[in-house]
Every structure is written in structure tokens, then in C-alpha cells.
Design a protein around this motif. Sequence first.
Motif, PDB file in Angstrom:
ATOM      1  N   UNK A  25       0.810  -1.208   0.000  1.00 22.58           N
ATOM      2  CA  UNK A  25       0.000   0.000   0.000  1.00 22.58           C
ATOM      3  C   UNK A  25       0.836   1.247   0.000  1.00 22.58           C
ATOM      4  N   UNK A  26       0.261   2.263   0.533  1.00 23.29           N
ATOM      5  CA  UNK A  26       0.920   3.547   0.618  1.00 23.29           C
ATOM      6  C   UNK A  26       1.857   3.490   1.808  1.00 23.29           C
ATOM      7  N   UNK A  27       3.089   3.799   1.613  1.00 28.39           N
ATOM      8  CA  UNK A  27       4.058   3.781   2.706  1.00 28.39           C
ATOM      9  C   UNK A  27       4.449   5.185   3.072  1.00 28.39           C
ATOM     10  N   UNK A  28       5.680   5.318   3.542  1.00 27.87           N
ATOM     11  CA  UNK A  28       6.181   6.616   3.933  1.00 27.87           C
ATOM     12  C   UNK A  28       6.303   7.580   2.769  1.00 27.87           C
ATOM     13  N   UNK A  29       6.230   7.079   1.548  1.00 26.49           N
ATOM     14  CA  UNK A  29       6.368   7.941   0.388  1.00 26.49           C
ATOM     15  C   UNK A  29       5.022   8.428  -0.133  1.00 26.49           C
ATOM     16  N   UNK A  33       4.414   6.494  -4.287  1.00 26.33           N
ATOM     17  CA  UNK A  33       4.720   5.059  -4.361  1.00 26.33           C
ATOM     18  C   UNK A  33       3.533   4.279  -4.932  1.00 26.33           C
ATOM     19  N   UNK A  34       2.343   4.602  -4.470  1.00 24.98           N
ATOM     20  CA  UNK A  34       1.155   3.915  -4.972  1.00 24.98           C
ATOM     21  C   UNK A  34       0.913   4.253  -6.442  1.00 24.98           C
ATOM     22  N   UNK A  35       1.114   5.516  -6.821  1.00 28.63           N
ATOM     23  CA  UNK A  35       0.955   5.887  -8.228  1.00 28.63           C
ATOM     24  C   UNK A  35       1.931   5.135  -9.128  1.00 28.63           C
ATOM     25  N   UNK A  36       3.148   4.899  -8.651  1.00 26.73           N
ATOM     26  CA  UNK A  36       4.126   4.131  -9.439  1.00 26.73           C
ATOM     27  C   UNK A  36       3.638   2.701  -9.644  1.00 26.73           C
ATOM     28  N   UNK A  37       3.040   2.108  -8.618  1.00 23.66           N
ATOM     29  CA  UNK A  37       2.494   0.754  -8.753  1.00 23.66           C
ATOM     30  C   UNK A  37       1.291   0.734  -9.691  1.00 23.66           C
ATOM     31  N   UNK A  63     -10.441   2.053 -11.721  1.00 28.85           N
ATOM     32  CA  UNK A  63      -9.807   1.821 -10.425  1.00 28.85           C
ATOM     33  C   UNK A  63      -8.780   0.716 -10.611  1.00 28.85           C
ATOM     34  N   UNK A  64      -7.522   1.046 -10.384  1.00 32.43           N
ATOM     35  CA  UNK A  64      -6.422   0.081 -10.491  1.00 32.43           C
ATOM     36  C   UNK A  64      -6.053  -0.386  -9.094  1.00 32.43           C
ATOM     37  N   UNK A  65      -6.049  -1.698  -8.883  1.00 35.58           N
ATOM     38  CA  UNK A  65      -5.620  -2.302  -7.620  1.00 35.58           C
ATOM     39  C   UNK A  65      -4.409  -3.172  -7.932  1.00 35.58           C
ATOM     40  N   UNK A  66      -3.184  -2.638  -7.760  1.00 37.88           N
ATOM     41  CA  UNK A  66      -1.977  -3.360  -8.165  1.00 37.88           C
ATOM     42  C   UNK A  66      -1.759  -4.697  -7.464  1.00 37.88           C
ATOM     43  N   UNK A  81      -4.519  -1.787  -1.891  1.00 36.96           N
ATOM     44  CA  UNK A  81      -4.728  -0.356  -2.107  1.00 36.96           C
ATOM     45  C   UNK A  81      -4.490  -0.030  -3.572  1.00 36.96           C
ATOM     46  N   UNK A  82      -5.193   0.994  -4.039  1.00 37.48           N
ATOM     47  CA  UNK A  82      -5.049   1.389  -5.425  1.00 37.48           C
ATOM     48  C   UNK A  82      -5.482   2.816  -5.642  1.00 37.48           C
TER      49      UNK A  82
END
Length: 185
Positions: A25-29, A33-37, A63-66, A81-82
Motif C-alpha cells: 500500500x501507501x508507505x512513507x512515500x 509510491x502507490x501511483x508508481x504501482x 480503479x487500479x488495484x496493483x 490499495x489502489x
Amino acid sequence: MNGLSRRNIILSGGAVLGLAACGNGVGGQGGARLDARVDATRDYVRANFPGATAEIANAAGVLYMPVVTEAGFGFGGAYGRGALRINDVTVDYYSATQASWGLQIGAQQYSHVLVFRTPEALSKFRAADGWAAGTDIVYALPDGGAAAGIETTTTLSPVVAYVFGQSGFIAGATLNGTKYSRIIP
């Protein structure tokens, strides 16, 4: 304990904690980070599933769920998360959660994309305080680079789900009962 053993409860609790600890999911970035996935998932779909690519190009929103991780031993759950994109621009971030019980054991990961074919379906999704996947979704299971199971150009369903990239050992992946909730990265 009504048919539930202490061992099942402990193992199920461990599975839920394991899902919570997954790094999908979304981390410290934050959202970057999620957008890159999401970008990687979008690019994978474009490269491997031409039928989905055409569907996405005409969508009101996608809706993209990587990565969704699912585990279960009697009781189970899934989490991922996506990002929701309109015209290929992220407008919101979402989590997908699912709980289940019954005859099940194992774990798997998979990706999926929800294509909102109409502005009405997209508006309903965005306005909901936790939208649950149900009978208004039709599944297009990519097989060998094409959409199998439905003819996406003629179906009347307002939402099409593409499920792909399954790995692990729980049979199948269903989105029915999955709850999507807006999150803040």
C-alpha cells in the motif's frame, strides 16, 4: 465455542495481522509510491490484454488495484490499495477489503482493475461511503491476451472487472463482497 476452535481463531487472527503488515500500500512515500504501482499495473494491462485496453480507453473512470493479498484458514480476509483514475489522472486513492469464512485455507495475491463504463456508475462509486462489489460487476478474465468469459463490447454491465496475476494457493479470486473505501495517502 460454537464449532470454532481456539486454534482456528488464533490462526485467523494471525492471517489478519499478516495482511495488515503487507507492504502493498501507501508507505512513507505517500501517493507517489502507490501511483508508481498503478502506472506499472496500467502498463501491464496495456501490454498484455488488448481487449481491456480498448475498454479502458472508453471508460468514465478506472480503479487500479496493483496487489490484493488474501489469506484464510476457516476465517479469511483480503486487503489492497489502489488509485481511481479519470482520463489517466489519479483523482482518489482506495483500499479494498474483504472478509470471509467457511471451508478455506491458503493465501494468494492478485491484481484487478475495475472499469466504470458510464458516468453514472462512476458517480455512484465515488459518492458511496464504502462501495461494495456486487451483482453489478461482470468479470472479464484475461486469457492469453484477450478477455475471456464475456464480450465486453456488448455487455450491458456498468462495471467490468479484470482480475489477473494470481499467485498462491486459494482457488479463484472473486470481488463480490469486496468493500472499496476512499483513503488518504
